[in-house]
Design a protein around this motif. Structure first.
Motif, PDB file in Angstrom:
ATOM      1  N   LEU A  40      -1.235  15.186  -0.280  1.00  0.00           N
ATOM      2  CA  LEU A  40      -1.724  16.295   0.545  1.00  0.00           C
ATOM      3  C   LEU A  40      -3.211  16.109   0.857  1.00  0.00           C
ATOM      4  O   LEU A  40      -3.694  16.485   1.922  1.00  0.00           O
ATOM      5  N   LEU A  48      -8.011  10.118   8.932  1.00  0.00           N
ATOM      6  CA  LEU A  48      -9.279  10.399   9.618  1.00  0.00           C
ATOM      7  C   LEU A  48     -10.309   9.318   9.316  1.00  0.00           C
ATOM      8  O   LEU A  48     -11.006   8.821  10.204  1.00  0.00           O
ATOM      9  N   ILE A  51      -9.443   5.909  11.019  1.00  0.00           N
ATOM     10  CA  ILE A  51      -9.692   5.906  12.469  1.00  0.00           C
ATOM     11  C   ILE A  51     -11.186   5.690  12.723  1.00  0.00           C
ATOM     12  O   ILE A  51     -11.588   4.880  13.569  1.00  0.00           O
ATOM     13  N   ALA A  54     -11.932   2.082  11.959  1.00  0.00           N
ATOM     14  CA  ALA A  54     -11.358   1.153  12.946  1.00  0.00           C
ATOM     15  C   ALA A  54     -12.156   1.149  14.245  1.00  0.00           C
ATOM     16  O   ALA A  54     -12.130   0.161  14.983  1.00  0.00           O
ATOM     17  N   SER A  55     -12.874   2.261  14.518  1.00  0.00           N
ATOM     18  CA  SER A  55     -13.660   2.301  15.751  1.00  0.00           C
ATOM     19  C   SER A  55     -14.800   1.284  15.696  1.00  0.00           C
ATOM     20  O   SER A  55     -15.346   0.910  16.729  1.00  0.00           O
ATOM     21  N   HIS A  58     -13.569  -5.032  13.200  1.00  0.00           N
ATOM     22  CA  HIS A  58     -13.393  -5.674  11.902  1.00  0.00           C
ATOM     23  C   HIS A  58     -14.562  -5.372  10.967  1.00  0.00           C
ATOM     24  O   HIS A  58     -14.368  -5.051   9.796  1.00  0.00           O
ATOM     25  N   VAL A  61     -14.292  -1.900   9.523  1.00  0.00           N
ATOM     26  CA  VAL A  61     -13.280  -1.763   8.477  1.00  0.00           C
ATOM     27  C   VAL A  61     -13.783  -2.382   7.166  1.00  0.00           C
ATOM     28  O   VAL A  61     -13.620  -1.805   6.087  1.00  0.00           O
ATOM     29  N   MET A  85       7.257   7.427  -1.431  1.00  0.00           N
ATOM     30  CA  MET A  85       8.232   7.008  -0.426  1.00  0.00           C
ATOM     31  C   MET A  85       9.405   6.259  -1.048  1.00  0.00           C
ATOM     32  O   MET A  85      10.487   6.250  -0.484  1.00  0.00           O
ATOM     33  N   ALA A 124      -5.317  -6.484  -0.429  1.00  0.00           N
ATOM     34  CA  ALA A 124      -6.189  -6.473   0.748  1.00  0.00           C
ATOM     35  C   ALA A 124      -7.435  -5.633   0.480  1.00  0.00           C
ATOM     36  O   ALA A 124      -8.566  -6.049   0.798  1.00  0.00           O
ATOM     37  N   ILE A 128     -11.314  -7.226   0.280  1.00  0.00           N
ATOM     38  CA  ILE A 128     -12.428  -6.774   1.124  1.00  0.00           C
ATOM     39  C   ILE A 128     -13.499  -6.122   0.259  1.00  0.00           C
ATOM     40  O   ILE A 128     -14.695  -6.394   0.425  1.00  0.00           O
TER      41      ILE A 128
ATOM     42  N   LEU B  40       3.655   3.317   6.865  1.00  0.00           N
ATOM     43  CA  LEU B  40       2.825   2.794   5.774  1.00  0.00           C
ATOM     44  C   LEU B  40       2.889   1.264   5.731  1.00  0.00           C
ATOM     45  O   LEU B  40       1.895   0.609   5.429  1.00  0.00           O
ATOM     46  N   VAL B  43       0.378   0.197   8.067  1.00  0.00           N
ATOM     47  CA  VAL B  43      -0.961   0.330   7.490  1.00  0.00           C
ATOM     48  C   VAL B  43      -1.285  -0.885   6.614  1.00  0.00           C
ATOM     49  O   VAL B  43      -2.398  -1.430   6.667  1.00  0.00           O
ATOM     50  N   TRP B  46      -2.100  -3.830   8.699  1.00  0.00           N
ATOM     51  CA  TRP B  46      -3.453  -3.650   9.231  1.00  0.00           C
ATOM     52  C   TRP B  46      -4.496  -4.032   8.166  1.00  0.00           C
ATOM     53  O   TRP B  46      -5.460  -4.763   8.451  1.00  0.00           O
ATOM     54  N   LEU B  47      -4.297  -3.565   6.932  1.00  0.00           N
ATOM     55  CA  LEU B  47      -5.235  -3.885   5.845  1.00  0.00           C
ATOM     56  C   LEU B  47      -5.228  -5.387   5.541  1.00  0.00           C
ATOM     57  O   LEU B  47      -6.287  -5.999   5.318  1.00  0.00           O
ATOM     58  N   ALA B  50      -7.175  -7.184   8.143  1.00  0.00           N
ATOM     59  CA  ALA B  50      -8.613  -7.012   7.926  1.00  0.00           C
ATOM     60  C   ALA B  50      -9.091  -7.930   6.808  1.00  0.00           C
ATOM     61  O   ALA B  50     -10.174  -8.521   6.886  1.00  0.00           O
ATOM     62  N   GLN B  61      -5.865  -5.915  16.455  1.00  0.00           N
ATOM     63  CA  GLN B  61      -6.640  -5.002  17.300  1.00  0.00           C
ATOM     64  C   GLN B  61      -6.193  -5.113  18.760  1.00  0.00           C
ATOM     65  O   GLN B  61      -6.142  -4.113  19.472  1.00  0.00           O
ATOM     66  N   LEU B  80       3.689  12.150  10.463  1.00  0.00           N
ATOM     67  CA  LEU B  80       2.974  12.455   9.223  1.00  0.00           C
ATOM     68  C   LEU B  80       2.589  13.938   9.177  1.00  0.00           C
ATOM     69  O   LEU B  80       2.769  14.607   8.152  1.00  0.00           O
ATOM     70  N   HIS B  83       5.563  16.109   8.500  1.00  0.00           N
ATOM     71  CA  HIS B  83       6.036  15.923   7.128  1.00  0.00           C
ATOM     72  C   HIS B  83       5.115  16.640   6.137  1.00  0.00           C
ATOM     73  O   HIS B  83       5.587  17.221   5.158  1.00  0.00           O
ATOM     74  N   ILE B  84       3.806  16.588   6.412  1.00  0.00           N
ATOM     75  CA  ILE B  84       2.852  17.282   5.540  1.00  0.00           C
ATOM     76  C   ILE B  84       3.059  18.795   5.637  1.00  0.00           C
ATOM     77  O   ILE B  84       3.149  19.486   4.610  1.00  0.00           O
ATOM     78  N   VAL B 123      -6.174  15.073  15.295  1.00  0.00           N
ATOM     79  CA  VAL B 123      -6.362  13.652  14.973  1.00  0.00           C
ATOM     80  C   VAL B 123      -6.597  12.855  16.259  1.00  0.00           C
ATOM     81  O   VAL B 123      -7.463  11.969  16.310  1.00  0.00           O
ATOM     82  N   HIS B 126     -10.074  13.399  17.368  1.00  0.00           N
ATOM     83  CA  HIS B 126     -10.931  12.633  16.469  1.00  0.00           C
ATOM     84  C   HIS B 126     -10.951  11.162  16.895  1.00  0.00           C
ATOM     85  O   HIS B 126     -12.005  10.553  17.021  1.00  0.00           O
ATOM     86  N   ALA B 127      -9.755  10.608  17.159  1.00  0.00           N
ATOM     87  CA  ALA B 127      -9.658   9.202  17.573  1.00  0.00           C
ATOM     88  C   ALA B 127     -10.344   8.998  18.918  1.00  0.00           C
ATOM     89  O   ALA B 127     -11.065   8.017  19.124  1.00  0.00           O
ATOM     90  N   MET B 130     -13.943   8.916  18.583  1.00  0.00           N
ATOM     91  CA  MET B 130     -14.418   7.684  17.958  1.00  0.00           C
ATOM     92  C   MET B 130     -14.327   6.502  18.920  1.00  0.00           C
ATOM     93  O   MET B 130     -14.588   5.371  18.552  1.00  0.00           O
ATOM     94  N   ARG B 133     -10.187   3.778  19.312  1.00  0.00           N
ATOM     95  CA  ARG B 133      -9.966   2.513  18.603  1.00  0.00           C
ATOM     96  C   ARG B 133     -10.612   1.375  19.358  1.00  0.00           C
ATOM     97  O   ARG B 133     -10.000   0.421  19.714  1.00  0.00           O
TER      98      ARG B 133
END
Lengths: 132, 133
Positions: A40, A48, A51, A54-55, A58, A61, A85, A124, A128, B40, B43, B46-47, B50, B61, B80, B83-84, B123, B126-127, B130, B133
């Motif tokens: 939660l 948040l 994002i 990521a803006s 690389h 991040v 999950m 990962a 980093i 996930l 995600v 993505w990690l 990076a 990217q 998400l 679900h939350i 969100v 917010h994106a 920013m 992306r």
């Protein structure tokens, strides 16, 4: 174990433990909710924060994950999300897959996918965080 | 062995029920949970990209810049969010033991749907703020 009625040394609770549709009692139910409470906070923070990171491409991040608070936060998010999950997907599999062979195979696959995702994610973050 | 051999009639299933809010949020909770599972994994990719370095990250990217992928990402955030929101309601049901009356449950379901959309919009804002992306 299953001697004549009334001669078993096992308590009724001991006999039923590990049985039931899911092969477990309320353990999954409680763990699912424990993970949910953690997520939660962790999940919205991650979305948040990621994002924003990521803006910056690389570099953004990398800089983000080199902050200890962020690295620990992301590591926690990955761990708790995998925990949560796995239970959720197990429940879905147990509900819809009747054939015990396919069910067992999917439950095993779920466990493997979740562990692989968790290990890859943590690796990962650490790679980093410790500065490549 | 696995074929259904019982000749007795089956109980009514999905198609005979009128859709109502609690049914929708119940089904959505499960569907979005499964979607979050896949998200996930994304995600983690993505990690890993990076961690693998600037070149690998640039590949990912490049994908993220595609408008179709934005829609997928927005869908992931919506999944998400719903679900939350629905998860909070489950926690309220389970631990506070309130909100069980049909009226309250229906109202809660509408709040979940509305709240999920509002969270997703926030969100997205917010994106967008920013630099998308």
């Amino acid at each position: 174990m299953a001697g004549p009625a009334g001669t078993s040394q096992r308590t009724p609770l001991g006999r039923v433990r590990g049985l039931g549709a899911a092969g477990q009692g309320v353990g999954g139910y409680l763990r699912q909710r424990l993970g949910a409470v953690g997520l939660l906070i962790l999940a919205p923070w991650f979305v948040l924060s990621a994002i924003r990171a990521a803006s910056g491409g690389h570099e953004g991040v990398v800089a983000w994950l080199q902050q200890p608070v962020n690295a620990v936060g992301v590591a926690l998010f990955i761990l708790v999300a995998c925990f949560h999950m796995r239970i959720g997907m197990n429940t879905i599999i147990e509900d819809y897959i009747q054939k015990s062979g396919s069910r067992l195979a999917l439950l095993a696959l779920n466990a493997l996918v979740v562990v692989a995702a968790g290990v890859a994610g943590l690796y990962a973050v650490m790679m980093i965080g410790f500065g490549n | 062995m696995s074929e259904w051999t019982d000749r007795r009639p089956l109980s009514p299933h999905l198609q005979v029920w009128r859709w109502h809010p609690t049914m929708l949020t119940s089904i959505l909770h499960r569907v979005t949970g499964a979607a979050n599972y896949v998200a996930l994994l994304g995600v983690v990719v993505w990690l890993m990209a990076a961690a693998a370095g600037p070149q690998a990250y640039a590949t990912v990217q490049g994908l993220l810049g595609h408008p179709l992928v934005w829609i997928v990402l927005l869908g992931a955030v919506l999944g998400l969010s719903l679900h939350i929101a629905s998860g909070v309601r489950h926690l309220v049901w389970d631990f506070l033991n309130i909100g069980w009356s049909p009226r309250a449950a229906n109202l809660g379901s509408w709040m979940i749907l509305g709240g999920g959309v509002v969270m997703t919009a926030l969100v997205a804002l917010h994106a967008f703020g920013m630099g998308g992306r």
